[in-house]
Design an enzyme around this catalytic site. Structure first.
Site, PDB file in Angstrom:
ATOM      1  N   SER A   1      16.260 -63.491  61.208  1.00  0.00           N
ATOM      2  CA  SER A   1      16.487 -63.288  59.776  1.00  0.00           C
ATOM      3  C   SER A   1      17.759 -62.463  59.593  1.00  0.00           C
ATOM      4  O   SER A   1      18.827 -62.915  59.993  1.00  0.00           O
ATOM      5  CB  SER A   1      15.212 -62.668  59.198  1.00  0.00           C
ATOM      6  OG  SER A   1      15.442 -61.919  58.094  1.00  0.00           O
TER       7      SER A   1
ATOM      8  N   HIS B   1      16.461 -67.203  58.119  1.00  0.00           N
ATOM      9  CA  HIS B   1      16.058 -67.041  56.721  1.00  0.00           C
ATOM     10  C   HIS B   1      17.304 -67.093  55.852  1.00  0.00           C
ATOM     11  O   HIS B   1      18.025 -66.111  55.722  1.00  0.00           O
ATOM     12  CB  HIS B   1      15.333 -65.710  56.508  1.00  0.00           C
ATOM     13  CG  HIS B   1      13.970 -65.701  57.132  1.00  0.00           C
ATOM     14  ND1 HIS B   1      13.303 -64.559  57.426  1.00  0.00           N
ATOM     15  CD2 HIS B   1      13.150 -66.706  57.511  1.00  0.00           C
ATOM     16  CE1 HIS B   1      12.127 -64.855  57.973  1.00  0.00           C
ATOM     17  NE2 HIS B   1      12.019 -66.155  58.033  1.00  0.00           N
TER      18      HIS B   1
ATOM     19  N   ASP C   1       8.036 -62.080  60.140  1.00  0.00           N
ATOM     20  CA  ASP C   1       7.842 -63.518  60.367  1.00  0.00           C
ATOM     21  C   ASP C   1       8.137 -63.852  61.828  1.00  0.00           C
ATOM     22  O   ASP C   1       9.038 -63.272  62.433  1.00  0.00           O
ATOM     23  CB  ASP C   1       8.786 -64.299  59.428  1.00  0.00           C
ATOM     24  CG  ASP C   1       8.490 -65.790  59.430  1.00  0.00           C
ATOM     25  OD1 ASP C   1       7.353 -66.176  59.759  1.00  0.00           O
ATOM     26  OD2 ASP C   1       9.405 -66.572  59.098  1.00  0.00           O
TER      27      ASP C   1
END
Lengths: 327, 194
Positions: free
Chosen positions: B11, B38, B131
């Site tokens: 991310s 992301h 995540d």
């Protein structure tokens, strides 16, 4: 521990589960992309504290309410108003001007889920002064989603997000004008529902749907496997008038299907295709046309078609009745 | 044992990390790579152009029903989950965000673990949320190999830390060491099979 065996067993279990759902309840998910289906089954398992897919099969056969929950899991799809604002802007600028010429516009929103795109479309049509001569057919296989779509009541937080999309999509009004806000929800202006028909239709099993000028089916086909995608493209091709528009999700394409030649690419990035006059060769004509399930649904379609025609007629009569000097 | 795929999740700071990781991989690298970064939903194709300029692999957004191929770095398109099917094709979904993310690393990793089992390497790089840790756990449970970027040297440590807390990872390495480890694993696995 042999991981191979484990996974093969799981695939077998998923296959049996989908067979059971089809045999017992008539919902056919067998041609859906498996990875997402698996995720949803696992979700239901963790919610219900179930360890094995085989147990899910047992539960869904004997417990209708459990099946309803599972069906709910299968049907969840997140949609929003004016998702991909660029697409709606393109619709307004490129497609709608062509529609101005038509006396009547028939639009099919296939797999409409909870209705957000149906209302987005209605708002757009109204702003371009096309709504009065349009009829929107919104269909989904899931009754629960369709009920939400008909009600048109959405979470107020989502509405705020949609407002930003609406502006980006080139909206010309104040977005809040289309809603009546309550404490934490907002109800869509019911007059937007005037020329809408909601009905149950399963893309995986049911047949063609009238001569449409636009078919909107966005982010539905990604859930199908290639074979079912192709079948549905055939369905759309049969349901679309020559010169009609097919609108897909930003990551979907008709190019990999056998109907690719029947469409011209209007706007590549926005996935707006236009049906051309090339002859259509339908991939698999049924060997036994009589008494097939398709044949049975055909009858249903005819009835539905007649119903739609009557509704159109009704609408036309109504609009004649409301002409100045007639009332 | 031969590796058939590599999946990467990252991310914040991820773009640089992916560039570093893939910079020295040859254009015909024998194992396909799929990555979730992301990205903001309005990310344009510039990112793909940029990555293609800097690495030799063919970089592209994964398309629905596209076959997974070697020599490619497939990126999950913004605002869609990316999954892998048994027939080694990608599928996309617009299911709800997972860990507030769409695409979600967990979604890619879990489906990839199901398909590739022990024949996969899962890599978690820099990031500022959690995540990917459950997905990495699934890869480990199915016999795959797990690598996490060293949280002490990663640009953002939260994602690597979350993964390490969730999974007994095989290797914790600085970003510069990961490519070599991957090459070594591939080489070793090839020697075993031949």
């Amino acid at each position: 521990m042999d991981y191979y065996d484990d996974n093969d067993n799981e695939n077998l279990e998923v296959m049996l589960l989908l067979e059971a759902v089809n045999a017992k309840y008539g919902y056919d998910f067998r041609s859906y992309a498996r990875a997402s289906i698996k995720r949803r089954i696992r979700h239901r398992m963790s919610v219900s504290g179930i360890k094995k897919i085989t147990e899910v099969i047992e539960r869904l056969i004997y417990d209708k309410s459990f099946f309803t929950d599972l069906l709910g899991d299968f049907s969840i799809s997140t949609t929003e108003m004016f998702r991909d604002p660029g697409f709606f802007q393109a619709l307004r600028k490129t497609v709608f001007p062509v529609l101005q010429r038509l006396p009547f516009i028939k639009i099919w929103v296939a797999g409409c889920s909870t209705g957000e795109e149906v209302y987005s479309l209605a708002i757009l049509l109204r702003e371009e002064k096309l709504y009065e001569k349009s009829m929107i057919y919104a269909t989904d296989y899931c009754n629960k989603s369709l009920t939400t779509a008909k009600e048109g009541i959405y979470n107020i937080k989502s509405i705020k997000k949609y407002a930003a999309n609406y502006i980006q999509a080139g909206g010309i009004q104040s977005f809040s004008d289309y809603f009546k806000a309550e404490a934490d929800s907002a109800a869509i202006d019911p007059s937007l529902r005037q020329n809408m028909v909601f009905s149950i239709h399963n893309l995986a099993a049911d047949g063609v749907f009238g001569e449409m000028n636009i078919i909107l089916c966005r982010n539905v086909l990604i859930y199908f496997n290639r074979e079912l995608q192709n079948k549905v493209f055939g369905l759309f091709t049969q349901s679309l008038e020559e010169g009609g528009y097919l609108c897909l999700g930003s990551k979907e394409t008709i190019r990999l299907s056998t109907y690719s030649d029947n469409y011209d690419e209007m706007l590549r990035d926005e996935k707006i295709y236009r049906r051309n006059s090339a002859p259509v060769s339908y991939s698999k004509p049924s060997a036994h046309p009589v008494a097939t399930p398709e044949f049975v649904t055909k009858g249903g379609e005819l009835i539905r078609d007649v119903k739609a025609k009557m509704e159109e007629l009704d609408y036309l009569l109504n609009s004649v009745g409301s002409l100045p000097g007639q009332s | 044992m031969k590796y058939e795929a590599i999946v990467i999740g990252t991310s914040a700071g991820g773009l640089d990390a992916v560039k570093t990781l893939c910079a020295h991989l040859p254009a015909d690298f024998s194992v396909p790579i799929a990555a979730v970064l992301h990205l903001h939903r309005n990310t344009k194709d510039d990112l793909i152009t940029l990555l293609n300029r800097e690495i030799r692999l063919t970089v592209k957004y994964a398309e629905d029903k596209e076959q997974i191929q070697k020599g490619c770095l497939f990126i999950a398109p913004p605002d869609y989950h990316l999954l892998i099917e048994d027939d080694r094709t990608f599928s996309l979904s617009v299911d709800e965000p997972v860990n507030y993310s769409r695409p979600s690393i967990d979604v890619l990793f879990e489906s990839a673990a199901d398909v590739f089992r022990e024949h996969i390497i899962g890599i978690i790089l820099t990031g500022a949320n959690k995540d990917g840790s459950l997905g990495l756990r699934r890869i480990k449970e199915r016999g795959g190999t797990t690598i996490v970027e060293n949280p002490r040297t990663a640009q953002y440590s939260e994602m690597p830390l979350a993964a390490i807390a969730e999974v007994e990872v095989d290797y914790i390495l600085d970003i510069n060491e990961i490519t070599n480890k991957v090459m070594e694993l591939l080489l070793r696995s090839k020697c075993k099979t031949s």
